[in-house]
Structures are given as C-alpha cells and as structure tokens.
Design an enzyme around this catalytic site. Structure first.
Site, short mmCIF file in Angstrom:
data_model
loop_
_atom_site.label_atom_id
_atom_site.label_comp_id
_atom_site.label_asym_id
_atom_site.label_seq_id
_atom_site.Cartn_x
_atom_site.Cartn_y
_atom_site.Cartn_z
N SER A 1 0.83 -1.22 0.00
CA SER A 1 0.00 0.00 0.00
C SER A 1 0.85 1.25 0.00
CB SER A 1 -0.87 0.06 1.26
OG SER A 1 -1.65 -1.08 1.36
N HIS B 1 -7.93 -0.79 -9.67
CA HIS B 1 -6.77 -1.57 -9.19
C HIS B 1 -5.71 -1.61 -10.29
CE1 HIS B 1 -4.89 -5.31 -7.44
NE2 HIS B 1 -4.56 -5.45 -8.70
N HIS C 1 -4.23 -10.03 -2.39
CA HIS C 1 -4.41 -10.28 -0.95
C HIS C 1 -5.38 -11.44 -0.73
CE1 HIS C 1 -3.26 -5.94 -0.99
NE2 HIS C 1 -2.58 -6.29 0.07
N TYR D 1 -7.48 -11.55 1.64
CA TYR D 1 -8.80 -11.02 2.03
C TYR D 1 -9.67 -10.63 0.84
CZ TYR D 1 -6.77 -6.29 1.46
OH TYR D 1 -6.15 -5.18 0.96
N GLU D 2 -9.05 -10.49 -0.32
CA GLU D 2 -9.86 -10.17 -1.51
C GLU D 2 -10.61 -11.40 -2.02
OE1 GLU D 2 -7.79 -7.23 -4.41
OE2 GLU D 2 -6.19 -8.20 -3.26
N ALA E 1 2.05 -2.46 4.51
CA ALA E 1 1.61 -1.56 5.57
C ALA E 1 1.15 -2.46 6.72
CB ALA E 1 0.45 -0.71 5.09
N MET F 1 -1.96 -8.07 6.86
CA MET F 1 -2.81 -8.98 6.08
C MET F 1 -2.14 -9.50 4.81
SD MET F 1 -6.21 -6.61 6.24
CE MET F 1 -6.61 -5.63 7.70
N SER F 2 -0.82 -9.48 4.77
CA SER F 2 -0.15 -9.92 3.53
C SER F 2 1.20 -10.57 3.86
CB SER F 2 0.05 -8.72 2.60
OG SER F 2 0.99 -7.81 3.16
N ASN G 1 -0.13 2.67 11.56
CA ASN G 1 -1.02 3.04 12.67
C ASN G 1 -0.66 2.18 13.88
OD1 ASN G 1 -2.35 1.01 10.66
ND2 ASN G 1 -3.23 0.51 12.66
N HIS H 1 -8.92 3.26 7.40
CA HIS H 1 -8.03 3.12 6.25
C HIS H 1 -7.37 4.45 5.87
CE1 HIS H 1 -6.31 1.14 2.86
NE2 HIS H 1 -6.98 1.83 1.97
N1 HPA Z 1 -3.88 -4.33 11.07
C1 HPA Z 1 -3.73 -5.13 9.99
N2 HPA Z 1 -3.28 -4.71 8.83
C2 HPA Z 1 -2.94 -3.41 8.74
C3 HPA Z 1 -3.07 -2.53 9.81
C4 HPA Z 1 -3.56 -3.02 11.05
O1 HPA Z 1 -3.70 -2.30 12.05
N3 HPA Z 1 -2.63 -1.32 9.37
C5 HPA Z 1 -2.26 -1.48 8.08
N4 HPA Z 1 -2.45 -2.75 7.68
#
Ligand code: HPA
Length: 272
Positions: free
Chosen positions: A30, A61, A83, A85-86, A113, A211-212, A235, A247
């Site tokens: 990201s 995308h 990903h 999750y997609e 990220a 998540m990756s 974050n 996000h």
């Molecule tokens: N959790 C999971 N995946 C993320 C986060 C998070 O807080 N921030 C960016 N990708």
C-alpha cells in the site's frame, strides 16, 4: 496442472522481457506502488495479458508488472498484489512469486503496511521483518506439492534472509533511518484486529500485524528464493490508543513516509 500454467505465464513474460536476466522481484505494498514508476527503461506487462495470471476485478486496481533497472540492478516490480482477504486462494496469492522463480529471479523484496503492536514504536516507523507468525490455517503449499519448485516439507528457519537483512540494516544506517526489527503476524483481514487479538499478538511475540506478505515468504522458502520483508507501521494496532482505526490513517501515514521507505528499498537493491 498448476506447474504447466506457471510455465505458460513465465514463457509469455520471458518473451516480452527479451534477453536481459532479472535479479530482484519487488512486491510493492500500500502506498509504495509508485516506486515502480521510477524504474528505468520499463517494460510494462498488464496482469490481464499474462496467461493464467490472477486478474483483479477491483475497479481502479493497478495490476501490472514493471520490469527494468533500479539503482543499476535489474528488477521486476509488482504494481498491485493479491491479498487473501480479496478472496484469492493462497495458490493465487503466491502465483506471481512462483512465476518469478521460473523466470530465474533469486531475490524477493516484500513490503507492506502494518499495524504497530510494539508500544515503544510510533506510526511511521519502518520495521525489518526478522520472522513471522502465520495465524491463519491456510498455506500456499497445502495440497499436492509442486516437486519442480521445492520439497514437500521445507525449512522456514531463515524465511527472511540473514544476508539480505544485514543489507537492509546497512542501507538504513547509511540513510539515517531508525529501522526497527521485529516479528510480523498475519491475520486474514479484511477487518482490522480486535484489541484482544492485538494483546494476543504481543504476548505471542509479534511487533506488527498485517494482512499480507506471509504467503509470499512461505512460497519463497519453498523454492529456495532469498526473501526480505519491510513493514511500514501506518497506525498503532487496535486498542493501544483510545481511537478507532481507519483506512485513511493507513494511507496518510503511508504517504508521509513514502519518501524514506522508497529510499530504503532503493538503497537495499543497490547493496544486496
Ligand atoms: N492491522 C492489519 N493490517 C494493517 C493494519 C492493522 O492495524 N494497518 C495497516 N495494515
């Protein structure tokens, strides 16, 4: 057979690339995608055009490979990754990585990220992944083993190359970047974690959640490809601060540290 599909994809890409031998695969997480725009003498290949390649249906995308030179080295970057999750299967998530191996690429640089679990660190910190924890059950290597790529049971004790990690550390100190080091734990997403899950991650030894990256690192180990991973802590993970996650914060922090993240990748490519 999946190996036949992989070979078809590799043959198509190889034809487009010509004689040049490529060394590095870059997976841009990201906010990092525009590093691919800085690749010199680029050859761009849309995922759509590659036989058997997973094709994203997400509007807007960017899904393409950009091959060329970065810091004098020959690289192929993925602008847009797949990903879990997609809805992609683990096989689909790692499909490009396996094609890279068939193309002869030896080194894989994964970026992402992530949420920061380590309370000593701040959003915007960059973390070199020293190891990972795969929380979810699925593995890209579940199912029949692809013998041509690697063995059924394979070692993960150096999933993130020691030599590669040393180069990232050298690169960071030459740039004056305060690089953190730690363990990445993969959750399936797409929801961010609960505060209890983040506490669990910390107790289990994780410094970051995301998540990756983990599927790609597993596929790389299977194939004997050298791999490194770098996370941008966009974050603080859920429950650490008295605020909700969104996000926008992920994107904003990514944008804020993009310059130094990109510089670190470049310097790593130059040195490794
Ligand atoms: N959790 C999971 N995946 C993320 C986060 C998070 O807080 N921030 C960016 N990708």
């Amino acid at each position: 057979m999946i190996i036949d599909n992989l070979k078809d994809s590799a043959a198509y890409i190889s034809k487009k690339l010509g004689k040049e031998r490529y060394e590095y695969a870059l997976v841009l997480g990201s906010g990092l995608g525009d590093l691919a725009d800085e690749i010199e003498n680029p050859i761009v290949i849309d995922y759509h055009d590659i036989p058997h390649f997973p094709i994203s249906t997400v509007p807007g995308h960017k899904g393409r490979l950009v091959a060329g030179r970065l810091e004098g080295k020959s690289v192929i970057a993925m602008q847009g990754r797949f990903h879990f999750y997609e809805g992609w299967s683990m096989d689909e998530v790692v499909y490009p990585i396996r094609v890279f191996k068939l193309l002869g690429l030896e080194k894989l640089i994964l970026t992402n990220a992530a949420g920061c679990v380590n309370k000593e660190w701040k959003p915007g910190s960059l973390m070199l992944i020293t190891d990972h924890i795969k929380l979810i059950a699925e593995s890209p290597n579940r199912g029949p083993n692809i013998d041509e790529l690697g063995e059924r049971f394979f070692d993960m004790s150096e999933a993130y190359s020691k030599e590669g990690r040393a180069k990232v550390e050298e690169a960071a100190s030459s740039l004056g970047i305060d690089l953190k080091k730690g363990v990445y734990m993969m959750f399936a997403g797409p929801n961010f974690e609960t505060p209890a899950e983040v506490r669990f991650a910390r107790i289990a030894g994780a410094d970051a959640v995301g998540m990756s990256t983990v599927p790609e690192a597993i596929a790389a180990s299977h194939m004997g490809m050298k791999c490194i991973g770098i996370s941008c802590m966009t974050n603080m993970a859920a429950g650490i601060l008295d605020q909700k996650l969104n996000h926008e914060e992920v994107l904003e922090t990514g944008e804020r540290v993009k310059k130094s993240f990109q510089a670190l990748i470049r310097e790593t490519v130059r040195r490794w």
